[in-house]
Motif scaffolding. Structure first.
Motif, PDB file in Angstrom:
ATOM      1  N   GLY A 162       0.809  -1.212   0.000  1.00 15.37           N
ATOM      2  CA  GLY A 162       0.000   0.000   0.000  1.00 15.37           C
ATOM      3  C   GLY A 162       0.841   1.259   0.000  1.00 15.37           C
ATOM      4  O   GLY A 162       0.490   2.257  -0.641  1.00 15.37           O
ATOM      5  N   SER A 163       1.964   1.221   0.718  1.00 19.38           N
ATOM      6  CA  SER A 163       2.848   2.396   0.735  1.00 19.38           C
ATOM      7  C   SER A 163       3.427   2.665  -0.649  1.00 19.38           C
ATOM      8  O   SER A 163       3.609   3.822  -1.040  1.00 19.38           O
ATOM      9  N   VAL A 164       3.685   1.599  -1.387  1.00 21.81           N
ATOM     10  CA  VAL A 164       4.212   1.763  -2.751  1.00 21.81           C
ATOM     11  C   VAL A 164       3.136   2.365  -3.660  1.00 21.81           C
ATOM     12  O   VAL A 164       3.413   3.267  -4.464  1.00 21.81           O
ATOM     13  N   TRP A 165       1.884   1.885  -3.519  1.00 17.51           N
ATOM     14  CA  TRP A 165       0.792   2.474  -4.305  1.00 17.51           C
ATOM     15  C   TRP A 165       0.653   3.955  -3.984  1.00 17.51           C
ATOM     16  O   TRP A 165       0.453   4.786  -4.886  1.00 17.51           O
ATOM     17  N   ALA A 166       0.730   4.297  -2.698  1.00 16.97           N
ATOM     18  CA  ALA A 166       0.599   5.700  -2.304  1.00 16.97           C
ATOM     19  C   ALA A 166       1.727   6.535  -2.897  1.00 16.97           C
ATOM     20  O   ALA A 166       1.500   7.648  -3.389  1.00 16.97           O
ATOM     21  N   ALA A 167       2.952   6.010  -2.857  1.00 14.70           N
ATOM     22  CA  ALA A 167       4.093   6.734  -3.416  1.00 14.70           C
ATOM     23  C   ALA A 167       3.942   6.902  -4.927  1.00 14.70           C
ATOM     24  O   ALA A 167       4.281   7.956  -5.489  1.00 14.70           O
ATOM     25  N   GLU A 168       3.428   5.872  -5.605  1.00 18.73           N
ATOM     26  CA  GLU A 168       3.227   5.968  -7.049  1.00 18.73           C
ATOM     27  C   GLU A 168       2.177   7.026  -7.381  1.00 18.73           C
ATOM     28  O   GLU A 168       2.352   7.814  -8.324  1.00 18.73           O
ATOM     29  N   ASP A 169       1.086   7.040  -6.634  1.00 21.38           N
ATOM     30  CA  ASP A 169       0.058   8.059  -6.868  1.00 21.38           C
ATOM     31  C   ASP A 169       0.615   9.463  -6.639  1.00 21.38           C
ATOM     32  O   ASP A 169       0.290  10.406  -7.366  1.00 21.38           O
TER      33      ASP A 169
ATOM     34  N   VAL B  86       8.956   5.865  -4.882  1.00 20.95           N
ATOM     35  CA  VAL B  86       8.803   4.436  -4.639  1.00 20.95           C
ATOM     36  C   VAL B  86      10.025   3.820  -3.968  1.00 20.95           C
ATOM     37  O   VAL B  86       9.898   3.080  -2.984  1.00 20.95           O
ATOM     38  N   GLU B  87      11.231   4.118  -4.479  1.00 26.61           N
ATOM     39  CA  GLU B  87      12.423   3.436  -3.964  1.00 26.61           C
ATOM     40  C   GLU B  87      12.687   3.731  -2.494  1.00 26.61           C
ATOM     41  O   GLU B  87      12.872   2.791  -1.701  1.00 26.61           O
ATOM     42  N   PRO B  88      12.731   4.989  -2.055  1.00 23.37           N
ATOM     43  CA  PRO B  88      12.929   5.219  -0.621  1.00 23.37           C
ATOM     44  C   PRO B  88      11.775   4.698   0.227  1.00 23.37           C
ATOM     45  O   PRO B  88      11.982   4.293   1.374  1.00 23.37           O
ATOM     46  N   THR B  89      10.563   4.681  -0.324  1.00 21.25           N
ATOM     47  CA  THR B  89       9.427   4.135   0.421  1.00 21.25           C
ATOM     48  C   THR B  89       9.629   2.646   0.678  1.00 21.25           C
ATOM     49  O   THR B  89       9.407   2.156   1.798  1.00 21.25           O
ATOM     50  N   GLN B  90      10.045   1.912  -0.353  1.00 20.23           N
ATOM     51  CA  GLN B  90      10.309   0.486  -0.174  1.00 20.23           C
ATOM     52  C   GLN B  90      11.442   0.242   0.814  1.00 20.23           C
ATOM     53  O   GLN B  90      11.344  -0.629   1.690  1.00 20.23           O
ATOM     54  N   ALA B  91      12.501   1.017   0.690  1.00 20.76           N
ATOM     55  CA  ALA B  91      13.655   0.825   1.562  1.00 20.76           C
ATOM     56  C   ALA B  91      13.309   1.118   3.021  1.00 20.76           C
ATOM     57  O   ALA B  91      13.605   0.319   3.926  1.00 20.76           O
ATOM     58  N   LEU B  92      12.657   2.249   3.267  1.00 24.27           N
ATOM     59  CA  LEU B  92      12.325   2.624   4.636  1.00 24.27           C
ATOM     60  C   LEU B  92      11.260   1.700   5.216  1.00 24.27           C
ATOM     61  O   LEU B  92      11.274   1.401   6.419  1.00 24.27           O
TER      62      LEU B  92
ATOM     63  N   SER C  71       3.804  10.428  -6.868  1.00 25.30           N
ATOM     64  CA  SER C  71       4.858  10.816  -7.804  1.00 25.30           C
ATOM     65  C   SER C  71       4.373  10.916  -9.245  1.00 25.30           C
ATOM     66  O   SER C  71       5.014  11.561 -10.076  1.00 25.30           O
ATOM     67  N   SER C  72       3.230  10.288  -9.565  1.00 23.83           N
ATOM     68  CA  SER C  72       2.753  10.275 -10.945  1.00 23.83           C
ATOM     69  C   SER C  72       1.828  11.448 -11.280  1.00 23.83           C
ATOM     70  O   SER C  72       1.449  11.614 -12.438  1.00 23.83           O
ATOM     71  N   GLY C  73       1.450  12.207 -10.283  1.00 18.99           N
ATOM     72  CA  GLY C  73       0.521  13.305 -10.510  1.00 18.99           C
ATOM     73  C   GLY C  73      -0.927  12.929 -10.269  1.00 18.99           C
ATOM     74  O   GLY C  73      -1.823  13.779 -10.420  1.00 18.99           O
ATOM     75  N   MET C  74      -1.179  11.672  -9.894  1.00 22.62           N
ATOM     76  CA  MET C  74      -2.547  11.234  -9.650  1.00 22.62           C
ATOM     77  C   MET C  74      -3.170  12.012  -8.497  1.00 22.62           C
ATOM     78  O   MET C  74      -4.364  12.349  -8.532  1.00 22.62           O
ATOM     79  N   ILE C  75      -2.365  12.317  -7.484  1.00 22.56           N
ATOM     80  CA  ILE C  75      -2.894  13.058  -6.331  1.00 22.56           C
ATOM     81  C   ILE C  75      -3.369  14.446  -6.762  1.00 22.56           C
ATOM     82  O   ILE C  75      -4.415  14.928  -6.320  1.00 22.56           O
ATOM     83  N   ASN C  76      -2.593  15.109  -7.620  1.00 23.36           N
ATOM     84  CA  ASN C  76      -3.001  16.433  -8.092  1.00 23.36           C
ATOM     85  C   ASN C  76      -4.332  16.371  -8.839  1.00 23.36           C
ATOM     86  O   ASN C  76      -5.175  17.263  -8.715  1.00 23.36           O
ATOM     87  N   ARG C  77      -4.523  15.312  -9.606  1.00 18.76           N
ATOM     88  CA  ARG C  77      -5.781  15.140 -10.316  1.00 18.76           C
ATOM     89  C   ARG C  77      -6.927  14.925  -9.338  1.00 18.76           C
ATOM     90  O   ARG C  77      -8.015  15.486  -9.492  1.00 18.76           O
ATOM     91  N   LEU C  78      -6.677  14.105  -8.314  1.00 16.89           N
ATOM     92  CA  LEU C  78      -7.730  13.837  -7.330  1.00 16.89           C
ATOM     93  C   LEU C  78      -8.078  15.095  -6.539  1.00 16.89           C
ATOM     94  O   LEU C  78      -9.244  15.337  -6.217  1.00 16.89           O
ATOM     95  N   ARG C  79      -7.055  15.905  -6.212  1.00 15.22           N
ATOM     96  CA  ARG C  79      -7.319  17.118  -5.438  1.00 15.22           C
ATOM     97  C   ARG C  79      -8.107  18.143  -6.248  1.00 15.22           C
ATOM     98  O   ARG C  79      -8.782  19.002  -5.690  1.00 15.22           O
ATOM     99  N   ALA C  80      -8.007  18.053  -7.577  1.00 15.21           N
ATOM    100  CA  ALA C  80      -8.752  18.985  -8.435  1.00 15.21           C
ATOM    101  C   ALA C  80     -10.204  18.559  -8.617  1.00 15.21           C
ATOM    102  O   ALA C  80     -11.002  19.305  -9.168  1.00 15.21           O
ATOM    103  N   MET C  81     -10.529  17.350  -8.150  1.00 14.68           N
ATOM    104  CA  MET C  81     -11.884  16.828  -8.299  1.00 14.68           C
ATOM    105  C   MET C  81     -12.674  17.053  -7.016  1.00 14.68           C
ATOM    106  O   MET C  81     -12.104  17.173  -5.931  1.00 14.68           O
ATOM    107  N   PRO C  82     -13.990  17.132  -7.120  1.00  9.86           N
ATOM    108  CA  PRO C  82     -14.833  17.365  -5.932  1.00  9.86           C
ATOM    109  C   PRO C  82     -15.049  16.083  -5.129  1.00  9.86           C
ATOM    110  O   PRO C  82     -16.155  15.536  -5.060  1.00  9.86           O
ATOM    111  N   ILE C  83     -13.981  15.586  -4.536  1.00 15.37           N
ATOM    112  CA  ILE C  83     -14.089  14.385  -3.721  1.00 15.37           C
ATOM    113  C   ILE C  83     -13.628  14.701  -2.303  1.00 15.37           C
ATOM    114  O   ILE C  83     -12.887  15.665  -2.073  1.00 15.37           O
ATOM    115  N   ALA C  84     -14.061  13.891  -1.375  1.00 12.84           N
ATOM    116  CA  ALA C  84     -13.649  14.075   0.013  1.00 12.84           C
ATOM    117  C   ALA C  84     -12.153  13.819   0.140  1.00 12.84           C
ATOM    118  O   ALA C  84     -11.629  12.856  -0.429  1.00 12.84           O
ATOM    119  N   ARG C  85     -11.459  14.667   0.868  1.00 11.26           N
ATOM    120  CA  ARG C  85     -10.004  14.564   0.958  1.00 11.26           C
ATOM    121  C   ARG C  85      -9.521  13.227   1.514  1.00 11.26           C
ATOM    122  O   ARG C  85      -8.541  12.676   1.021  1.00 11.26           O
TER     123      ARG C  85
END
Length: 266
Positions: free
Chosen positions: A87-94, A178-184, A96-110
């Motif tokens: 799950g931490s890797v999925w979060a890091a991918e979202d 992703v890489e530091p997330t996996q390592a840590l 780093s890929s810009g998916m979070i910026n897209r989600l924040r621009a949408m009318p969804i609950a934070r």
């Protein structure tokens, strides 16, 4: 007179539950398309279970320990931790890929993106636990506490998985790489694994280290699963209560932090 144009009412923010469910479906679909997720969630825990029970089973039996009964809850906790690191890797991918910026621009609950990853990884962990328990029955593991023990076991798996996953999701969103997330993630997990009662009893550790081993979260979670699956467990209520206190503390603390970290990730 100048006509006054009425503004259209602002669309109400969609419900947190609906947003979380929609994003959970997305996460589960992506998970099914990625073989590594299936390997990490189902195959690796099964391999660990077979190896441990085959290699150490007879040795532990000679030492008077019913190793399948002792070991299966530990493997379930290990599977939940694998889900958390995934799950931490999925979060890091979202992040780093810009998916979070897209989600924040949408009318969804934070909190919805965080909850969706949490729910998705919890579902995977529960499925993995069921597979592991079916395997454990082949090695001699039994629910000695009856149907209520089965329900309590699965309920604890859900709570414990969520409590383990949430800090890892915060880590992934915070690092956004992703890489530091996996390592840590490994750096956090392996010391807790080695200094715990997951695979060996508390008595195997030096006396000065035993209090740390006994009361750290992974040990408490594993002991709680053993308490609800094995008859005659000493102070079962206290053991389960301590695990729930740890789980509640982790969920509350990181439940407050997670939406804030998600909101600040770029």
């Amino acid at each position: 007179m100048t006509a006054v144009t009425e503004r259209a009412p602002v669309t109400a923010r969609p419900a947190l539950v609906a947003d979380s469910v929609a994003l959970t479906v997305r996460h589960l679909r992506l998970m099914m398309r990625r073989p590594a997720s299936i390997v990490g969630g189902l195959v690796l825990p099964v391999i660990f279970a077979v190896l441990f029970l085959t290699v150490f089973g007879r040795v532990m039996d000679r030492a008077g320990l019913d190793y399948p009964q002792y070991m299966m809850p530990a493997i379930v906790i290990q599977s939940a931790t694998f889900a958390a690191m995934s799950g931490s890797v999925w979060a890091a991918e979202d992040a780093s890929s810009g998916m979070i910026n897209r989600l924040r621009a949408m009318p969804i609950a934070r909190p919805a993106p965080v909850f969706s990853l949490l729910i998705g990884e919890t579902v995977r962990s529960v499925v993995g636990a069921i597979v592991l328990l079916a395997l454990g029955y082949g090695f001699g593991f039994r629910f000695q506490t009856g149907p209520l023990g089965v329900l309590a076991f699965l309920g604890l798996v859900i709570v414990v998985t969520a409590a383990i996953c949430l800090p890892y999701l915060v880590l992934g969103y915070r690092l956004a790489d992703v890489e530091p997330t996996q390592a840590l993630g490994g750096v956090i997990y392996f010391p807790l694994l080695l200094v715990s009662t997951l695979f060996v009893p508390k008595a195997a550790y030096p006396g000065w280290l035993q209090p740390v081993v006994e009361y750290q979260p992974l040990s408490c979670f594993a002991e709680a699963l053993r308490a609800v699956s094995t008859d005659g467990y000493t102070d079962a209520a206290g053991t389960v209560g301590l695990a729930l206190i740890w789980a509640a503390g982790l969920l509350v603390t990181f439940g407050i932090i997670a939406p804030r970290v998600f909101g600040r990730t770029s």
